[in-house]
Design a protein around this motif. Structure first.
Motif, PDB file in Angstrom:
ATOM      1  N   TYR A 197       5.070   8.581  -0.119  1.00  0.00           N
ATOM      2  CA  TYR A 197       4.566   9.764  -0.820  1.00  0.00           C
ATOM      3  C   TYR A 197       5.645  10.829  -0.987  1.00  0.00           C
ATOM      4  O   TYR A 197       6.541  10.969  -0.155  1.00  0.00           O
ATOM      5  N   LEU A 198       5.484  11.589  -2.038  1.00  0.00           N
ATOM      6  CA  LEU A 198       6.231  12.829  -2.209  1.00  0.00           C
ATOM      7  C   LEU A 198       5.881  13.746  -1.037  1.00  0.00           C
ATOM      8  O   LEU A 198       4.703  13.836  -0.642  1.00  0.00           O
ATOM      9  N   ASP A 199       6.874  14.410  -0.471  1.00  0.00           N
ATOM     10  CA  ASP A 199       6.624  15.229   0.717  1.00  0.00           C
ATOM     11  C   ASP A 199       5.504  16.241   0.506  1.00  0.00           C
ATOM     12  O   ASP A 199       4.687  16.470   1.404  1.00  0.00           O
ATOM     13  N   SER A 200       5.453  16.834  -0.653  1.00  0.00           N
ATOM     14  CA  SER A 200       4.491  17.912  -0.887  1.00  0.00           C
ATOM     15  C   SER A 200       3.041  17.438  -0.965  1.00  0.00           C
ATOM     16  O   SER A 200       2.122  18.263  -0.928  1.00  0.00           O
ATOM     17  N   VAL A 201       2.821  16.126  -1.062  1.00  0.00           N
ATOM     18  CA  VAL A 201       1.447  15.619  -1.135  1.00  0.00           C
ATOM     19  C   VAL A 201       1.061  14.832   0.120  1.00  0.00           C
ATOM     20  O   VAL A 201      -0.096  14.406   0.245  1.00  0.00           O
ATOM     21  N   LYS A 202       1.989  14.629   1.024  1.00  0.00           N
ATOM     22  CA  LYS A 202       1.678  13.889   2.249  1.00  0.00           C
ATOM     23  C   LYS A 202       0.546  14.566   3.018  1.00  0.00           C
ATOM     24  O   LYS A 202       0.541  15.780   3.192  1.00  0.00           O
ATOM     25  N   GLY A 203      -0.393  13.746   3.462  1.00  0.00           N
ATOM     26  CA  GLY A 203      -1.534  14.269   4.197  1.00  0.00           C
ATOM     27  C   GLY A 203      -2.669  14.733   3.305  1.00  0.00           C
ATOM     28  O   GLY A 203      -3.775  14.996   3.796  1.00  0.00           O
ATOM     29  N   ARG A 204      -2.425  14.826   1.997  1.00  0.00           N
ATOM     30  CA  ARG A 204      -3.475  15.260   1.067  1.00  0.00           C
ATOM     31  C   ARG A 204      -3.845  14.160   0.072  1.00  0.00           C
ATOM     32  O   ARG A 204      -4.997  14.065  -0.327  1.00  0.00           O
ATOM     33  N   PHE A 205      -2.871  13.369  -0.335  1.00  0.00           N
ATOM     34  CA  PHE A 205      -3.098  12.306  -1.312  1.00  0.00           C
ATOM     35  C   PHE A 205      -3.050  10.945  -0.623  1.00  0.00           C
ATOM     36  O   PHE A 205      -2.263  10.748   0.310  1.00  0.00           O
ATOM     37  N   THR A 206      -3.847  10.019  -1.123  1.00  0.00           N
ATOM     38  CA  THR A 206      -3.833   8.654  -0.618  1.00  0.00           C
ATOM     39  C   THR A 206      -3.821   7.686  -1.794  1.00  0.00           C
ATOM     40  O   THR A 206      -4.716   7.724  -2.647  1.00  0.00           O
ATOM     41  N   ILE A 207      -2.813   6.823  -1.818  1.00  0.00           N
ATOM     42  CA  ILE A 207      -2.731   5.788  -2.837  1.00  0.00           C
ATOM     43  C   ILE A 207      -3.297   4.497  -2.263  1.00  0.00           C
ATOM     44  O   ILE A 207      -3.119   4.203  -1.077  1.00  0.00           O
ATOM     45  N   SER A 208      -3.999   3.756  -3.101  1.00  0.00           N
ATOM     46  CA  SER A 208      -4.567   2.487  -2.657  1.00  0.00           C
ATOM     47  C   SER A 208      -4.681   1.555  -3.859  1.00  0.00           C
ATOM     48  O   SER A 208      -4.469   1.970  -4.999  1.00  0.00           O
ATOM     49  N   ARG A 209      -5.024   0.310  -3.577  1.00  0.00           N
ATOM     50  CA  ARG A 209      -5.169  -0.659  -4.647  1.00  0.00           C
ATOM     51  C   ARG A 209      -6.278  -1.633  -4.307  1.00  0.00           C
ATOM     52  O   ARG A 209      -6.536  -1.921  -3.142  1.00  0.00           O
ATOM     53  N   ASP A 210      -6.917  -2.143  -5.362  1.00  0.00           N
ATOM     54  CA  ASP A 210      -7.938  -3.177  -5.230  1.00  0.00           C
ATOM     55  C   ASP A 210      -7.495  -4.321  -6.132  1.00  0.00           C
ATOM     56  O   ASP A 210      -7.687  -4.268  -7.360  1.00  0.00           O
ATOM     57  N   ASN A 211      -6.888  -5.339  -5.536  1.00  0.00           N
ATOM     58  CA  ASN A 211      -6.338  -6.438  -6.331  1.00  0.00           C
ATOM     59  C   ASN A 211      -7.437  -7.216  -7.056  1.00  0.00           C
ATOM     60  O   ASN A 211      -7.191  -7.788  -8.122  1.00  0.00           O
ATOM     61  N   ALA A 212      -8.623  -7.252  -6.506  1.00  0.00           N
ATOM     62  CA  ALA A 212      -9.728  -7.963  -7.152  1.00  0.00           C
ATOM     63  C   ALA A 212     -10.147  -7.283  -8.454  1.00  0.00           C
ATOM     64  O   ALA A 212     -10.684  -7.926  -9.358  1.00  0.00           O
TER      65      ALA A 212
END
Length: 114
Positions: A59-74
């Motif tokens: 993550y970009l430092d300024s968004v750490k702890g606030r943003f979460t990236i995830s993926r659903d391969n299905a």
């Protein structure tokens, strides 16, 4: 052909939340890392978060702890959960993948204002 389609943007007050989605097609989704970028007016596009094919994130430092990236391969879908939004998060958010060349989605506008 490769297509990336973002959705989920909108207008929220500071402290609010949004979840962005990026639906991908035209390649084997599970084999590749993807990322979210954003571009604010008058500023350069910047990398916000990435997720590898193995699910490793950064993550970009300024968004750490606030943003979460995830993926659903299905579902061939990548997400960006954005919490505790700030005015400085206002930007157009883009989905990106590098497959020899860069592919971008059309972008989705996120506006954080009271």
């Amino acid at each position: 052909q490769v297509q990336l389609v973002e959705s989920g943007g909108g207008s929220v007050q500071p402290g609010g939340s949004l979840r962005l989605s990026c639906v991908a097609s035209g390649f084997t989704f599970s084999r590749f890392g993807l990322s979210w970028y954003r571009q604010a007016p008058g500023k350069q596009r910047e990398l916000v978060a990435l997720i590898t094919s193995a699910g490793i994130t950064n993550y970009l430092d300024s968004v750490k702890g606030r943003f979460t990236i995830s993926r659903d391969n299905a579902k061939n879908t990548m997400y960006l959960q954005m919490n505790s939004l700030k005015a400085e998060d206002t930007a157009v958010y883009y989905c990106h993948i590098l497959l020899g060349i860069s592919y971008w989605g059309q972008g989705t506008q996120v506006t954080v204002a009271s």
